[in-house]
Design a protein around this motif. Structure first.
Motif, PDB file in Angstrom:
ATOM      1  N   ILE A  35       4.843   2.109  -5.789  1.00  0.00           N
ATOM      2  CA  ILE A  35       5.677   2.387  -4.598  1.00  0.00           C
ATOM      3  C   ILE A  35       4.770   2.785  -3.423  1.00  0.00           C
ATOM      4  N   ALA A  36       3.780   3.632  -3.728  1.00  0.00           N
ATOM      5  CA  ALA A  36       2.832   4.062  -2.679  1.00  0.00           C
ATOM      6  C   ALA A  36       2.119   2.845  -2.093  1.00  0.00           C
ATOM      7  N   HIS A  37       1.767   1.899  -2.963  1.00  0.00           N
ATOM      8  CA  HIS A  37       1.081   0.694  -2.498  1.00  0.00           C
ATOM      9  C   HIS A  37       1.989  -0.101  -1.547  1.00  0.00           C
ATOM     10  N   GLY A  38       3.276  -0.190  -1.922  1.00  0.00           N
ATOM     11  CA  GLY A  38       4.238  -0.909  -1.068  1.00  0.00           C
ATOM     12  C   GLY A  38       4.356  -0.262   0.302  1.00  0.00           C
ATOM     13  N   ARG A  39       4.352   1.065   0.310  1.00  0.00           N
ATOM     14  CA  ARG A  39       4.396   1.780   1.599  1.00  0.00           C
ATOM     15  C   ARG A  39       3.145   1.433   2.410  1.00  0.00           C
ATOM     16  N   GLY A  40       2.022   1.430   1.734  1.00  0.00           N
ATOM     17  CA  GLY A  40       0.770   1.060   2.411  1.00  0.00           C
ATOM     18  C   GLY A  40       0.854  -0.356   2.977  1.00  0.00           C
ATOM     19  N   ASN A  77      -8.087   8.327  -7.895  1.00  0.00           N
ATOM     20  CA  ASN A  77      -6.800   8.292  -8.606  1.00  0.00           C
ATOM     21  C   ASN A  77      -6.593   6.877  -9.179  1.00  0.00           C
ATOM     22  N   GLY A  78      -5.399   6.640  -9.737  1.00  0.00           N
ATOM     23  CA  GLY A  78      -5.153   5.364 -10.402  1.00  0.00           C
ATOM     24  C   GLY A  78      -5.267   4.165  -9.474  1.00  0.00           C
ATOM     25  N   ASN A  79      -4.637   4.261  -8.296  1.00  0.00           N
ATOM     26  CA  ASN A  79      -4.679   3.121  -7.368  1.00  0.00           C
ATOM     27  C   ASN A  79      -6.108   2.803  -6.930  1.00  0.00           C
ATOM     28  N   LEU A 103      -5.874  13.240 -10.844  1.00  0.00           N
ATOM     29  CA  LEU A 103      -4.617  12.491 -10.837  1.00  0.00           C
ATOM     30  C   LEU A 103      -3.418  13.377 -10.511  1.00  0.00           C
ATOM     31  N   PHE A 104      -2.495  12.780  -9.819  1.00  0.00           N
ATOM     32  CA  PHE A 104      -1.231  13.464  -9.543  1.00  0.00           C
ATOM     33  C   PHE A 104      -0.369  13.411 -10.800  1.00  0.00           C
ATOM     34  N   TYR A 105      -0.253  12.213 -11.379  1.00  0.00           N
ATOM     35  CA  TYR A 105       0.499  12.043 -12.636  1.00  0.00           C
ATOM     36  C   TYR A 105      -0.523  12.101 -13.766  1.00  0.00           C
ATOM     37  N   ARG A 106      -0.839  13.332 -14.140  1.00  0.00           N
ATOM     38  CA  ARG A 106      -1.982  13.538 -15.014  1.00  0.00           C
ATOM     39  C   ARG A 106      -1.613  13.404 -16.490  1.00  0.00           C
ATOM     40  N   ASP A 109      -4.731  10.517 -21.490  1.00  0.00           N
ATOM     41  CA  ASP A 109      -4.874   9.074 -21.703  1.00  0.00           C
ATOM     42  C   ASP A 109      -5.246   8.368 -20.408  1.00  0.00           C
ATOM     43  N   ARG A 110      -4.494   8.690 -19.335  1.00  0.00           N
ATOM     44  CA  ARG A 110      -4.784   8.038 -18.046  1.00  0.00           C
ATOM     45  C   ARG A 110      -6.185   8.404 -17.565  1.00  0.00           C
ATOM     46  N   GLU A 111      -6.552   9.671 -17.713  1.00  0.00           N
ATOM     47  CA  GLU A 111      -7.894  10.093 -17.267  1.00  0.00           C
ATOM     48  C   GLU A 111      -8.965   9.267 -17.983  1.00  0.00           C
ATOM     49  N   GLU A 143      -0.455  18.953 -10.622  1.00  0.00           N
ATOM     50  CA  GLU A 143      -1.531  18.787 -11.614  1.00  0.00           C
ATOM     51  C   GLU A 143      -2.890  18.548 -10.958  1.00  0.00           C
ATOM     52  N   ARG A 144      -2.855  18.204  -9.691  1.00  0.00           N
ATOM     53  CA  ARG A 144      -4.107  18.012  -8.960  1.00  0.00           C
ATOM     54  C   ARG A 144      -4.900  19.306  -8.820  1.00  0.00           C
ATOM     55  N   ARG A 145      -4.231  20.442  -9.127  1.00  0.00           N
ATOM     56  CA  ARG A 145      -4.946  21.720  -8.972  1.00  0.00           C
ATOM     57  C   ARG A 145      -6.105  21.853  -9.967  1.00  0.00           C
ATOM     58  N   LEU A 162      -5.946   7.528  -0.596  1.00  0.00           N
ATOM     59  CA  LEU A 162      -4.535   7.505  -1.052  1.00  0.00           C
ATOM     60  C   LEU A 162      -4.086   8.844  -1.608  1.00  0.00           C
ATOM     61  N   GLU A 163      -3.971   9.770  -0.707  1.00  0.00           N
ATOM     62  CA  GLU A 163      -3.721  11.155  -1.100  1.00  0.00           C
ATOM     63  C   GLU A 163      -2.247  11.508  -1.019  1.00  0.00           C
ATOM     64  N   ASP A 164      -1.885  12.664  -1.567  1.00  0.00           N
ATOM     65  CA  ASP A 164      -0.471  13.028  -1.597  1.00  0.00           C
ATOM     66  C   ASP A 164      -0.120  14.245  -0.743  1.00  0.00           C
ATOM     67  N   VAL A 181      -8.442   8.242   3.349  1.00  0.00           N
ATOM     68  CA  VAL A 181      -8.206   6.822   3.659  1.00  0.00           C
ATOM     69  C   VAL A 181      -6.714   6.631   3.451  1.00  0.00           C
ATOM     70  N   ASP A 182      -5.994   6.358   4.513  1.00  0.00           N
ATOM     71  CA  ASP A 182      -4.531   6.272   4.417  1.00  0.00           C
ATOM     72  C   ASP A 182      -4.026   5.313   5.490  1.00  0.00           C
ATOM     73  N   LEU A 183      -3.288   4.296   5.039  1.00  0.00           N
ATOM     74  CA  LEU A 183      -2.757   3.308   5.990  1.00  0.00           C
ATOM     75  C   LEU A 183      -1.675   3.892   6.888  1.00  0.00           C
ATOM     76  N   ASN A 184      -1.105   5.019   6.475  1.00  0.00           N
ATOM     77  CA  ASN A 184      -0.054   5.628   7.289  1.00  0.00           C
ATOM     78  C   ASN A 184      -0.646   6.725   8.165  1.00  0.00           C
ATOM     79  N   ASP A 199      -6.901   2.535   7.215  1.00  0.00           N
ATOM     80  CA  ASP A 199      -7.245   1.167   6.805  1.00  0.00           C
ATOM     81  C   ASP A 199      -6.894   1.012   5.330  1.00  0.00           C
ATOM     82  N   ASN A 200      -6.782  -0.237   4.903  1.00  0.00           N
ATOM     83  CA  ASN A 200      -6.546  -0.491   3.480  1.00  0.00           C
ATOM     84  C   ASN A 200      -7.822  -0.149   2.709  1.00  0.00           C
ATOM     85  N   ILE A 201      -7.686   0.587   1.627  1.00  0.00           N
ATOM     86  CA  ILE A 201      -8.856   0.974   0.835  1.00  0.00           C
ATOM     87  C   ILE A 201      -9.644  -0.263   0.384  1.00  0.00           C
ATOM     88  N   VAL A 202      -8.946  -1.377   0.220  1.00  0.00           N
ATOM     89  CA  VAL A 202      -9.604  -2.615  -0.221  1.00  0.00           C
ATOM     90  C   VAL A 202     -10.630  -3.089   0.821  1.00  0.00           C
TER      91      VAL A 202
HETATM   92  O1  PTJ Z   1      -2.838   7.907  -9.806  1.00  0.00           O
HETATM   93  P1  PTJ Z   1      -2.158   9.178  -9.456  1.00  0.00           P
HETATM   94  O2  PTJ Z   1      -1.366   9.745 -10.610  1.00  0.00           O
HETATM   95  O3  PTJ Z   1      -3.073  10.227  -8.893  1.00  0.00           O
HETATM   96  O4  PTJ Z   1      -1.058   8.882  -8.309  1.00  0.00           O
HETATM   97  C1  PTJ Z   1      -1.480   8.331  -7.085  1.00  0.00           C
HETATM   98  C2  PTJ Z   1      -0.350   8.209  -6.033  1.00  0.00           C
HETATM   99  C3  PTJ Z   1      -0.776   7.143  -5.042  1.00  0.00           C
HETATM  100  C4  PTJ Z   1       0.937   7.809  -6.706  1.00  0.00           C
HETATM  101  C5  PTJ Z   1      -0.162   9.567  -5.370  1.00  0.00           C
HETATM  102  O5  PTJ Z   1      -1.381   9.970  -4.802  1.00  0.00           O
HETATM  103  C6  PTJ Z   1       0.943   9.550  -4.329  1.00  0.00           C
HETATM  104  O6  PTJ Z   1       2.089   9.828  -4.631  1.00  0.00           O
HETATM  105  O7  PTJ Z   1       0.567   9.203  -3.107  1.00  0.00           O
HETATM  106  P2  PTJ Z   1       1.590   9.126  -1.849  1.00  0.00           P
HETATM  107  O8  PTJ Z   1       2.065  10.488  -1.474  1.00  0.00           O
HETATM  108  O9  PTJ Z   1       2.607   8.073  -2.089  1.00  0.00           O
HETATM  109  O10 PTJ Z   1       0.631   8.681  -0.699  1.00  0.00           O
HETATM  110  C7  PTJ Z   1      -0.094   7.502  -0.736  1.00  0.00           C
HETATM  111  C8  PTJ Z   1      -0.509   7.144   0.706  1.00  0.00           C
HETATM  112  O11 PTJ Z   1      -1.468   6.109   0.600  1.00  0.00           O
HETATM  113  C9  PTJ Z   1       0.648   6.614   1.565  1.00  0.00           C
HETATM  114  O12 PTJ Z   1       0.592   7.210   2.844  1.00  0.00           O
HETATM  115  C10 PTJ Z   1       0.374   5.109   1.682  1.00  0.00           C
HETATM  116  O13 PTJ Z   1       0.756   4.586   2.924  1.00  0.00           O
HETATM  117  C11 PTJ Z   1      -1.127   5.047   1.497  1.00  0.00           C
HETATM  118  N1  PTJ Z   1      -1.599   3.795   0.869  1.00  0.00           N
HETATM  119  C12 PTJ Z   1      -1.001   3.068  -0.103  1.00  0.00           C
HETATM  120  N2  PTJ Z   1      -1.758   2.021  -0.457  1.00  0.00           N
HETATM  121  C13 PTJ Z   1      -2.889   2.082   0.293  1.00  0.00           C
HETATM  122  C14 PTJ Z   1      -2.796   3.233   1.144  1.00  0.00           C
HETATM  123  N3  PTJ Z   1      -3.763   3.590   1.993  1.00  0.00           N
HETATM  124  C15 PTJ Z   1      -4.879   2.801   2.002  1.00  0.00           C
HETATM  125  N4  PTJ Z   1      -5.035   1.690   1.227  1.00  0.00           N
HETATM  126  C16 PTJ Z   1      -4.077   1.301   0.359  1.00  0.00           C
HETATM  127  N5  PTJ Z   1      -4.253   0.224  -0.401  1.00  0.00           N
END
Ligand code: PTJ
Length: 266
Positions: A35-40, A77-79, A103-106, A109-111, A143-145, A162-164, A181-184, A199-202
């Motif tokens: 979902i975060a990626h879609g927002r980005g 993080n995962g993304n 990780l936020f969703y820690r 296994d994921r680590e 869990e990020r603490r 891609l921070e929260d 690094v945050d597209l928003n 910018d896009n992290i990619v």
């Molecule tokens: O892997 P985890 O468990 O640590 O979880 C990671 C997520 C991304 C789920 C967690 O950090 C999270 O919930 O993030 P947010 O609060 O949704 O914020 C993510 C931000 O990154 C948003 O502002 C997006 O617009 C931005 N974003 C998404 N994809 C990209 C990006 N910014 C740069 N490059 C991207 N590809």
């Protein structure tokens, strides 16, 4: 799913498919990560899916801050692991930054899966996994603490792609410099960070690596000059203005739209 190579947004769609098929399936990326990626993606569309000039200036400032740091750390993080593991490893080598999985969703296994992915990309040392995350950021409820005492806890500069939101503020309170690094450009993280790369992290990760590689060959004074002349608020406003301009030009185009041979009145 196979993306037709002539699709005007083929690259973005391929990245999305890779996240879904390869990484979400394995648990590297969470559903919330998708979902975060879609927002980005939505913000990337409005930025023209390219690295803008304000982003390039923020990348240069980010590289300078990492090179001047005594204890730089890259938080992964995962993304981030799914999208740019190799670039993160290169960046850590050039800037001598440590890599920490946080990780936020820690889950252990994921680590571990993310740690393996980073190892496969060439990382020699990965902090923050399992019992190694024994220090606490007390201001944080998530869990990020849990952080590594040799990594984020002790760092003076932390790169947080891609921070929260909450963590950026907590890290700043601890006296650290935060590079986001945050597209928003309107997100809490983007607004609060010391340096925000919109910018896009990619695209941003390889550019950050190249910028660090170039700056490393120059006099450290150059890094200090870059940081002294960088203003994050001004830089963020430039990104917001670019989005505004893009929306205005799209609105102009809409005026010329015809439906069924008739001009659409707006
Ligand atoms: O892997 P985890 O468990 O640590 O979880 C990671 C997520 C991304 C789920 C967690 O950090 C999270 O919930 O993030 P947010 O609060 O949704 O914020 C993510 C931000 O990154 C948003 O502002 C997006 O617009 C931005 N974003 C998404 N994809 C990209 C990006 N910014 C740069 N490059 C991207 N590809």
């Amino acid at each position: 799913m196979k993306i037709p190579p002539d699709h005007p947004r083929a690259e973005s769609l391929e990245t999305r498919e890779k996240l879904i098929e390869k990484y979400a399936a394995k648990g590297v990326v969470t559903p919330a990560g998708l979902i975060a990626h879609g927002r980005g993606e939505a913000f990337d569309y409005l930025l023209g899916e390219k690295t803008t000039s304000p982003a390039l200036r923020a990348i240069e400032a980010g590289a300078a801050a990492m090179l001047l740091a005594e204890k730089p750390v890259i938080s992964v993080n995962g993304n981030v692991a799914a999208l740019v593991a190799e670039d993160i490893v290169k960046l850590s080598e050039i800037t001598t930054a440590k890599i920490e999985v946080n990780l936020f969703y820690r889950s252990l296994d994921r680590e571990k899966i993310i740690g393996k992915l980073l190892e496969k990309a060439g990382a020699k040392e990965i902090l923050g996994i399992g019992r190694h995350a024994s220090a606490r950021i007390h201001e944080l409820g998530s869990e990020r603490r849990r952080v590594d005492p040799a990594g984020i806890y002790a760092a003076d500069v932390v790169l947080v792609p891609l921070e929260d939101g909450d963590r950026t503020q907590a890290l700043l309170k601890m006296g650290k410099k935060v590079i986001a690094v945050d597209l928003n450009p309107l997100s809490r993280t983007a607004q609060k960070a010391s340096i925000t790369i919109v910018d896009n992290i990619v695209r941003a990760a390889p550019k950050l690596t190249d910028a660090a590689d170039e700056l490393k060959r120059e006099d450290p004074k150059r890094c200090q000059e870059i940081l002294a002349s960088f203003n994050n608020r001004k830089n963020l406003n430039e990104s917001i203005t670019l989005i505004n301009q893009k929306l205005s030009s799209l609105a102009e185009k809409q005026k010329d739209l015809t439906v069924g041979g008739k001009r659409l009145e707006l």
